[in-house]
Design a protein around this motif. Structure first.
Motif, PDB file in Angstrom:
ATOM      1  N   PHE A   1       0.836  -1.195   0.000  1.00  0.00           N
ATOM      2  CA  PHE A   1       0.000   0.000   0.000  1.00  0.00           C
ATOM      3  C   PHE A   1       0.874   1.249   0.000  1.00  0.00           C
ATOM      4  O   PHE A   1       0.647   2.174  -0.779  1.00  0.00           O
ATOM      5  CB  PHE A   1      -0.940  -0.016   1.212  1.00  0.00           C
ATOM      6  N   GLN A   2       1.895   1.272   0.840  1.00  0.00           N
ATOM      7  CA  GLN A   2       2.786   2.438   0.887  1.00  0.00           C
ATOM      8  C   GLN A   2       3.503   2.633  -0.440  1.00  0.00           C
ATOM      9  O   GLN A   2       3.670   3.766  -0.905  1.00  0.00           O
ATOM     10  CB  GLN A   2       3.795   2.308   2.030  1.00  0.00           C
ATOM     11  N   ALA A   3       3.898   1.540  -1.080  1.00  0.00           N
ATOM     12  CA  ALA A   3       4.552   1.644  -2.386  1.00  0.00           C
ATOM     13  C   ALA A   3       3.583   2.212  -3.425  1.00  0.00           C
ATOM     14  O   ALA A   3       3.976   3.019  -4.271  1.00  0.00           O
ATOM     15  CB  ALA A   3       5.054   0.272  -2.831  1.00  0.00           C
ATOM     16  N   ALA A   4       2.311   1.826  -3.330  1.00  0.00           N
ATOM     17  CA  ALA A   4       1.297   2.341  -4.253  1.00  0.00           C
ATOM     18  C   ALA A   4       1.083   3.831  -4.022  1.00  0.00           C
ATOM     19  O   ALA A   4       0.951   4.605  -4.979  1.00  0.00           O
ATOM     20  CB  ALA A   4      -0.013   1.569  -4.090  1.00  0.00           C
TER      21      ALA A   4
ATOM     22  N   GLY B   1       4.176  10.089  -7.144  1.00  0.00           N
ATOM     23  CA  GLY B   1       5.264  10.328  -8.081  1.00  0.00           C
ATOM     24  C   GLY B   1       4.839  10.383  -9.538  1.00  0.00           C
ATOM     25  O   GLY B   1       5.685  10.469 -10.422  1.00  0.00           O
ATOM     26  N   LEU B   2       3.531  10.333  -9.801  1.00  0.00           N
ATOM     27  CA  LEU B   2       3.068  10.371 -11.189  1.00  0.00           C
ATOM     28  C   LEU B   2       3.511  11.675 -11.852  1.00  0.00           C
ATOM     29  O   LEU B   2       3.394  12.752 -11.262  1.00  0.00           O
ATOM     30  CB  LEU B   2       1.533  10.285 -11.257  1.00  0.00           C
ATOM     31  N   THR B   3       4.013  11.569 -13.072  1.00  0.00           N
ATOM     32  CA  THR B   3       4.440  12.760 -13.789  1.00  0.00           C
ATOM     33  C   THR B   3       3.324  13.285 -14.680  1.00  0.00           C
ATOM     34  O   THR B   3       3.308  14.458 -15.021  1.00  0.00           O
ATOM     35  CB  THR B   3       5.685  12.463 -14.650  1.00  0.00           C
ATOM     36  N   LYS B   4       2.382  12.421 -15.045  1.00  0.00           N
ATOM     37  CA  LYS B   4       1.251  12.827 -15.884  1.00  0.00           C
ATOM     38  C   LYS B   4       0.019  12.950 -14.999  1.00  0.00           C
ATOM     39  O   LYS B   4      -0.279  12.057 -14.206  1.00  0.00           O
ATOM     40  CB  LYS B   4       1.034  11.777 -16.978  1.00  0.00           C
ATOM     41  N   ASP B   5      -0.687  14.055 -15.129  1.00  0.00           N
ATOM     42  CA  ASP B   5      -1.905  14.288 -14.348  1.00  0.00           C
ATOM     43  C   ASP B   5      -2.982  13.282 -14.788  1.00  0.00           C
ATOM     44  O   ASP B   5      -3.373  13.269 -15.953  1.00  0.00           O
ATOM     45  CB  ASP B   5      -2.386  15.718 -14.574  1.00  0.00           C
ATOM     46  N   PRO B   6      -3.467  12.457 -13.856  1.00  0.00           N
ATOM     47  CA  PRO B   6      -4.476  11.453 -14.234  1.00  0.00           C
ATOM     48  C   PRO B   6      -5.885  12.037 -14.389  1.00  0.00           C
ATOM     49  O   PRO B   6      -6.806  11.336 -14.795  1.00  0.00           O
ATOM     50  CB  PRO B   6      -4.428  10.454 -13.084  1.00  0.00           C
ATOM     51  N   GLY B   7      -6.061  13.307 -14.056  1.00  0.00           N
ATOM     52  CA  GLY B   7      -7.377  13.935 -14.165  1.00  0.00           C
ATOM     53  C   GLY B   7      -8.068  13.991 -12.813  1.00  0.00           C
ATOM     54  O   GLY B   7      -7.746  13.231 -11.894  1.00  0.00           O
ATOM     55  N   ASN B   8      -9.019  14.899 -12.702  1.00  0.00           N
ATOM     56  CA  ASN B   8      -9.696  15.117 -11.426  1.00  0.00           C
ATOM     57  C   ASN B   8     -10.476  13.909 -10.937  1.00  0.00           C
ATOM     58  O   ASN B   8     -10.483  13.617  -9.743  1.00  0.00           O
ATOM     59  CB  ASN B   8     -10.621  16.331 -11.512  1.00  0.00           C
TER      60      ASN B   8
ATOM     61  N   LYS C   1      -8.049  11.432  -9.507  1.00  0.00           N
ATOM     62  CA  LYS C   1      -7.466  11.950  -8.263  1.00  0.00           C
ATOM     63  C   LYS C   1      -8.472  11.878  -7.116  1.00  0.00           C
ATOM     64  O   LYS C   1      -8.104  11.504  -5.996  1.00  0.00           O
ATOM     65  CB  LYS C   1      -6.967  13.386  -8.454  1.00  0.00           C
ATOM     66  N   LEU C   2      -9.725  12.205  -7.387  1.00  0.00           N
ATOM     67  CA  LEU C   2     -10.756  12.107  -6.348  1.00  0.00           C
ATOM     68  C   LEU C   2     -10.940  10.664  -5.904  1.00  0.00           C
ATOM     69  O   LEU C   2     -11.078  10.376  -4.718  1.00  0.00           O
ATOM     70  CB  LEU C   2     -12.096  12.647  -6.869  1.00  0.00           C
ATOM     71  N   ARG C   3     -10.948   9.746  -6.861  1.00  0.00           N
ATOM     72  CA  ARG C   3     -11.110   8.325  -6.549  1.00  0.00           C
ATOM     73  C   ARG C   3      -9.952   7.839  -5.669  1.00  0.00           C
ATOM     74  O   ARG C   3     -10.158   7.150  -4.675  1.00  0.00           O
ATOM     75  CB  ARG C   3     -11.182   7.524  -7.853  1.00  0.00           C
ATOM     76  N   MET C   4      -8.731   8.211  -6.025  1.00  0.00           N
ATOM     77  CA  MET C   4      -7.573   7.777  -5.252  1.00  0.00           C
ATOM     78  C   MET C   4      -7.584   8.409  -3.861  1.00  0.00           C
ATOM     79  O   MET C   4      -7.248   7.756  -2.877  1.00  0.00           O
ATOM     80  CB  MET C   4      -6.271   8.116  -5.998  1.00  0.00           C
ATOM     81  N   TYR C   5      -7.981   9.669  -3.783  1.00  0.00           N
ATOM     82  CA  TYR C   5      -8.100  10.344  -2.487  1.00  0.00           C
ATOM     83  C   TYR C   5      -9.086   9.588  -1.597  1.00  0.00           C
ATOM     84  O   TYR C   5      -8.797   9.295  -0.441  1.00  0.00           O
ATOM     85  CB  TYR C   5      -8.564  11.792  -2.694  1.00  0.00           C
TER      86      TYR C   5
ATOM     87  N   ASN D   1      -1.577   0.818  -9.635  1.00  0.00           N
ATOM     88  CA  ASN D   1      -0.813   0.076 -10.643  1.00  0.00           C
ATOM     89  C   ASN D   1      -1.299   0.422 -12.042  1.00  0.00           C
ATOM     90  O   ASN D   1      -0.500   0.580 -12.963  1.00  0.00           O
ATOM     91  CB  ASN D   1      -0.915  -1.425 -10.390  1.00  0.00           C
ATOM     92  N   ALA D   2      -2.622   0.544 -12.211  1.00  0.00           N
ATOM     93  CA  ALA D   2      -3.185   0.886 -13.517  1.00  0.00           C
ATOM     94  C   ALA D   2      -2.775   2.294 -13.944  1.00  0.00           C
ATOM     95  O   ALA D   2      -2.440   2.535 -15.101  1.00  0.00           O
ATOM     96  CB  ALA D   2      -4.699   0.741 -13.483  1.00  0.00           C
ATOM     97  N   LEU D   3      -2.792   3.234 -12.993  1.00  0.00           N
ATOM     98  CA  LEU D   3      -2.421   4.619 -13.302  1.00  0.00           C
ATOM     99  C   LEU D   3      -0.942   4.736 -13.658  1.00  0.00           C
ATOM    100  O   LEU D   3      -0.556   5.506 -14.534  1.00  0.00           O
ATOM    101  CB  LEU D   3      -2.712   5.535 -12.112  1.00  0.00           C
ATOM    102  N   ALA D   4      -0.122   3.965 -12.958  1.00  0.00           N
ATOM    103  CA  ALA D   4       1.325   4.038 -13.175  1.00  0.00           C
ATOM    104  C   ALA D   4       1.730   3.375 -14.486  1.00  0.00           C
ATOM    105  O   ALA D   4       2.809   3.639 -15.004  1.00  0.00           O
ATOM    106  CB  ALA D   4       2.061   3.417 -11.992  1.00  0.00           C
TER     107      ALA D   4
END
Length: 83
Positions: free
Chosen positions: A6-9, A15-22, A25-29, A79-82
Motif C-alpha cells: 500500500f505504501q509503495a502504491a 510520483g506520477l508525472t502525468k496528471d491522471p485527471g480530477n 485523483k478524487l477516486r484515489m483520495y 498500478n493501472a495509473l502508473a
C-alpha cells in the motif's frame, strides 16, 4: 504493521508525472482516506467549498468498504495509473 504494498502504491501515485485527471485523483483520495481512516466523519462542506465538498462526497461513496478492501483497490488502481 503497515502494508508495504500500500505504501509503495501511495508513493507511485504521488510520483506520477502525468496528471491522471480530477476524477482519478478524487477516486484515489477517497480510497486512501477509506483505507487509512475508515468511513467518512464530520459534516459535509458547504457550497462555498466545492473542492472540500467533492472530496467529502467521493469518500462518502465508499462508506461501509472495509479498510483492507479499500487498500487492495487503491493498490490495483495505482498500478493501472502508473502503467
Amino acid at each position: 504493521m503497515p502494508n508495504t504494498d500500500f505504501q509503495a502504491a501511495v508513493d507511485r501515485v504521488n510520483g506520477l508525472t502525468k496528471d491522471p485527471g480530477n476524477d482519478a485523483k478524487l477516486r484515489m483520495y477517497a480510497l486512501y482516506k477509506q483505507a487509512t481512516q475508515g468511513d467518512v466523519a464530520g459534516k459535509r462542506p458547504g457550497f462555498t467549498n466545492p473542492v472540500g465538498r467533492a472530496k467529502y462526497d467521493a469518500w462518502s461513496k465508499l462508506k461501509g468498504t472495509t479498510q483492507a478492501d479499500a487498500e487492495a483497490t487503491y493498490i490495483a488502481e495505482a498500478n493501472a495509473l502508473a502503467g
